[in-house]
Design a protein around this motif. Structure first.
Motif, mmCIF file in Angstrom:
data_model
loop_
_atom_site.group_PDB
_atom_site.id
_atom_site.type_symbol
_atom_site.label_atom_id
_atom_site.label_comp_id
_atom_site.label_asym_id
_atom_site.label_seq_id
_atom_site.Cartn_x
_atom_site.Cartn_y
_atom_site.Cartn_z
ATOM 1 N N VAL A 66 41.052 26.245 -23.758
ATOM 2 C CA VAL A 66 40.795 25.370 -24.910
ATOM 3 C C VAL A 66 39.920 24.180 -24.520
ATOM 4 O O VAL A 66 39.516 23.394 -25.376
ATOM 5 C CB VAL A 66 42.120 24.867 -25.525
ATOM 6 C CG1 VAL A 66 42.919 26.036 -26.095
ATOM 7 C CG2 VAL A 66 42.946 24.101 -24.499
ATOM 8 N N GLY A 67 39.645 24.037 -23.247
ATOM 9 C CA GLY A 67 38.793 22.939 -22.803
ATOM 10 C C GLY A 67 38.703 22.896 -21.292
ATOM 11 O O GLY A 67 39.394 23.641 -20.588
ATOM 12 N N ARG A 68 37.845 22.014 -20.773
ATOM 13 C CA ARG A 68 37.690 21.854 -19.326
ATOM 14 C C ARG A 68 37.646 20.365 -19.001
ATOM 15 O O ARG A 68 37.092 19.573 -19.762
ATOM 16 C CB ARG A 68 36.425 22.558 -18.825
ATOM 17 C CG ARG A 68 36.501 24.087 -18.902
ATOM 18 C CD ARG A 68 35.227 24.733 -18.383
ATOM 19 N NE ARG A 68 35.383 26.179 -18.288
ATOM 20 C CZ ARG A 68 35.166 27.016 -19.296
ATOM 21 N NH1 ARG A 68 34.794 26.539 -20.485
ATOM 22 N NH2 ARG A 68 35.320 28.309 -19.117
ATOM 23 N N LEU A 69 38.237 19.996 -17.871
ATOM 24 C CA LEU A 69 38.290 18.603 -17.454
ATOM 25 C C LEU A 69 37.627 18.430 -16.098
ATOM 26 O O LEU A 69 37.821 19.245 -15.191
ATOM 27 C CB LEU A 69 39.747 18.117 -17.382
ATOM 28 C CG LEU A 69 40.556 18.166 -18.680
ATOM 29 C CD1 LEU A 69 42.013 17.819 -18.399
ATOM 30 C CD2 LEU A 69 39.968 17.217 -19.715
ATOM 31 N N LYS A 70 36.864 17.356 -15.952
ATOM 32 C CA LYS A 70 36.187 17.078 -14.688
ATOM 33 C C LYS A 70 37.170 16.517 -13.664
ATOM 34 O O LYS A 70 38.195 15.939 -14.007
ATOM 35 C CB LYS A 70 35.050 16.079 -14.912
ATOM 36 C CG LYS A 70 33.905 16.603 -15.769
ATOM 37 C CD LYS A 70 32.819 15.551 -15.910
ATOM 38 C CE LYS A 70 31.657 16.072 -16.738
ATOM 39 N NZ LYS A 70 30.577 15.052 -16.883
ATOM 40 N N LYS A 71 36.818 16.685 -12.394
ATOM 41 C CA LYS A 71 37.615 16.109 -11.321
ATOM 42 C C LYS A 71 37.703 14.595 -11.508
ATOM 43 O O LYS A 71 36.711 13.939 -11.814
ATOM 44 C CB LYS A 71 36.973 16.429 -9.965
ATOM 45 C CG LYS A 71 37.709 15.821 -8.774
ATOM 46 C CD LYS A 71 36.996 16.126 -7.475
ATOM 47 C CE LYS A 71 37.714 15.475 -6.289
ATOM 48 N NZ LYS A 71 37.020 15.742 -5.005
ATOM 49 N N GLY A 72 38.896 14.046 -11.361
ATOM 50 C CA GLY A 72 39.086 12.607 -11.519
ATOM 51 C C GLY A 72 39.505 12.186 -12.905
ATOM 52 O O GLY A 72 39.841 11.013 -13.129
ATOM 53 N N THR A 73 39.527 13.126 -13.861
ATOM 54 C CA THR A 73 39.933 12.794 -15.227
ATOM 55 C C THR A 73 41.424 12.439 -15.268
ATOM 56 O O THR A 73 42.257 13.156 -14.719
ATOM 57 C CB THR A 73 39.675 13.976 -16.181
ATOM 58 O OG1 THR A 73 38.287 14.301 -16.163
ATOM 59 C CG2 THR A 73 40.097 13.625 -17.605
ATOM 60 N N LYS A 74 41.752 11.329 -15.909
ATOM 61 C CA LYS A 74 43.148 10.932 -16.051
ATOM 62 C C LYS A 74 43.767 11.640 -17.248
ATOM 63 O O LYS A 74 43.151 11.734 -18.305
ATOM 64 C CB LYS A 74 43.258 9.417 -16.226
ATOM 65 C CG LYS A 74 42.833 8.627 -14.996
ATOM 66 C CD LYS A 74 43.011 7.132 -15.222
ATOM 67 C CE LYS A 74 42.597 6.338 -13.986
ATOM 68 N NZ LYS A 74 42.759 4.873 -14.185
ATOM 69 N N VAL A 75 45.000 12.132 -17.062
ATOM 70 C CA VAL A 75 45.705 12.824 -18.140
ATOM 71 C C VAL A 75 47.136 12.313 -18.220
ATOM 72 O O VAL A 75 47.654 11.737 -17.268
ATOM 73 C CB VAL A 75 45.718 14.360 -17.921
ATOM 74 C CG1 VAL A 75 44.305 14.920 -17.929
ATOM 75 C CG2 VAL A 75 46.441 14.711 -16.620
ATOM 76 N N THR A 76 47.747 12.552 -19.361
ATOM 77 C CA THR A 76 49.169 12.246 -19.552
ATOM 78 C C THR A 76 49.935 13.549 -19.566
ATOM 79 O O THR A 76 49.622 14.458 -20.343
ATOM 80 C CB THR A 76 49.401 11.497 -20.872
ATOM 81 O OG1 THR A 76 48.681 10.260 -20.853
ATOM 82 C CG2 THR A 76 50.879 11.206 -21.072
ATOM 83 N N VAL A 77 50.926 13.678 -18.690
ATOM 84 C CA VAL A 77 51.739 14.888 -18.605
ATOM 85 C C VAL A 77 52.974 14.712 -19.481
ATOM 86 O O VAL A 77 53.736 13.756 -19.326
ATOM 87 C CB VAL A 77 52.164 15.150 -17.145
ATOM 88 C CG1 VAL A 77 53.035 16.401 -17.065
ATOM 89 C CG2 VAL A 77 50.941 15.304 -16.261
ATOM 90 N N THR A 78 53.161 15.639 -20.426
ATOM 91 C CA THR A 78 54.261 15.509 -21.386
ATOM 92 C C THR A 78 55.309 16.602 -21.259
ATOM 93 O O THR A 78 56.339 16.560 -21.935
ATOM 94 C CB THR A 78 53.708 15.531 -22.821
ATOM 95 O OG1 THR A 78 53.005 16.767 -23.036
ATOM 96 C CG2 THR A 78 52.753 14.369 -23.054
ATOM 97 N N GLY A 79 55.079 17.587 -20.400
ATOM 98 C CA GLY A 79 56.054 18.658 -20.243
ATOM 99 C C GLY A 79 55.635 19.618 -19.155
ATOM 100 O O GLY A 79 54.561 19.484 -18.560
#
Length: 361
Positions: A66-79
């Motif tokens: 559904v998408g791609r994230l670059k190295k270093g991208t900050k994310v919120t983990v919810t589960g």
């Protein structure tokens, strides 16, 4: 799914309720996976070798990207679901990524497999990062668990037996590479003194930690043994026997299990203990200070109390959790042979009538 809203309405179901039912049926048909929610969101950073990280609709490579994230991208983990984590990115991308490509905040690289320290009551996995929070699971001493991040200076976020929550960091042994910022008291000693670091010296009551062994009164090796000539067993009324066994094992530096301890003790016809001659008792109103001073001197302390209904129970004070300028029962760590409480404050929520303390030195 062939049922229509109009058909549901003909069956006497309102349009709003029909829409809700349709949504539930849709979710049941197409979700295809379950996800354990985190007690609180954790922060992480995409950690790949340089390539973009695929974000998928579900927790496996079988699901569409559904998408791609670059190295270093900050994310919120919810589960989480197994080795996969459900994330939200600031760009609006939501989905699942594999845990191998996330670095959780708080120093080190997460998730990692850690181990619970030996000795003492089982480590509690709690819903929130506080000893007042509800217990999700009890982790036996020496067991492995998955640490998913460092929540703050005292707690880790962790996963065990399919449940996600928080564990107190002092009782977790991290693998090399993840130990530089291990949560827990900022100073103290396992041998009995409170330490002499400059940070501890700033406080009136520095942290103390005694490595007192733990014995459960429910252990099958001695749970059915009777107190003297009475019908009471260690399982029913043996908290003081287990407590004295813990204290003697620590002070004498040898293993003295409750069954061995029992052979040295005497009881009256009601199961009340005749205290050994080397025991000292104190019941003054400043008992917290007395407990702390004994802990600092390297002596575990038995603490007795009653419920409002008159039920008695004993626990062993084993340490003072963190540096402080004021005494607090919530900072006094305990071994509870009934496996219910971690701190004196938790114990006193139930056993609110203080009786006395007993110690040896």
């Amino acid at each position: 799914m062939s049922i229509k809203v109009s058909k549901l309405r003909k069956r006497g179901i309102s349009r709003a309720m029909a829409v809700v039912l349709m949504a539930v049926m849709f979710a049941a048909c197409f979700a295809g996976f379950s996800c354990d929610s985190y007690a609180a969101s954790s922060s992480a950073v995409v950690s790949t070798g340089g390539a973009n990280l695929n974000v998928r609709k579900g927790p496996s490579t079988d699901y569409e990207i559904v998408g791609r994230l670059k190295k270093g991208t900050k994310v919120t983990v919810t589960g989480s679901s197994g080795a996969w984590y459900k994330i939200n990115a600031s760009s609006g991308i939501k989905g699942f990524v594999h845990g191998d490509y996330l670095a959780f905040s708080g120093g080190g690289s997460y998730p990692v497999t850690a181990r619970v320290t030996e000795g003492g009551v089982p480590l509690k996995l709690r819903k929130k990062a506080t000893t007042a929070s509800s217990i999700l699971a009890e982790i036996p001493r020496g067991s492995k668990l998955k640490v998913t991040g460092k929540y703050n200076s005292e707690w880790y976020s962790a996963a065990y037996s399919g449940k996600n929550g928080y564990v107190y960091g002092e009782y977790v042994i991290m693998p090399s590479g993840n130990t530089s910022s291990t949560p827990g008291p900022s100073s103290g000693s396992s041998s009995g003194s409170s330490g002499s670091s400059s940070s501890a010296s700033k406080y009136k009551y520095p942290a103390v930690k005694l490595k007192v062994p733990f014995y459960s009164q429910f252990d099958s090796r001695w749970a059915s043994l009777k107190l003297g000539k009475t019908s009471y067993t260690i399982r029913q009324s043996g908290c003081v026997v287990c407590g004295l066994a813990q204290i003697d094992s620590f002070l004498r530096k040898k293993t003295i299990t409750p069954d061995k301890m029992l052979k040295t003790l005497s009881f009256d016809s009601e199961g009340r203990l005749y205290w050994p001659s080397d025991c000292k008792a104190y019941n003054g109103s400043d008992y917290l200070k007395k407990i702390y001073n004994q802990l600092k001197a390297g002596n575990p302390v038995l603490v007795g109390g009653f419920t409002p209904a008159g039920k008695q129970h004993w626990v062993v004070a084993t340490g003072y959790k963190k540096n402080s300028n004021s005494l607090s029962a919530s900072n006094i760590l305990i071994n509870d042979c009934s496996d219910r409480y971690d701190t004196l404050a938790e114990y006193q929520d139930s056993y609110s009538r203080f009786y006395k303390i007993v110690y040896k030195n």
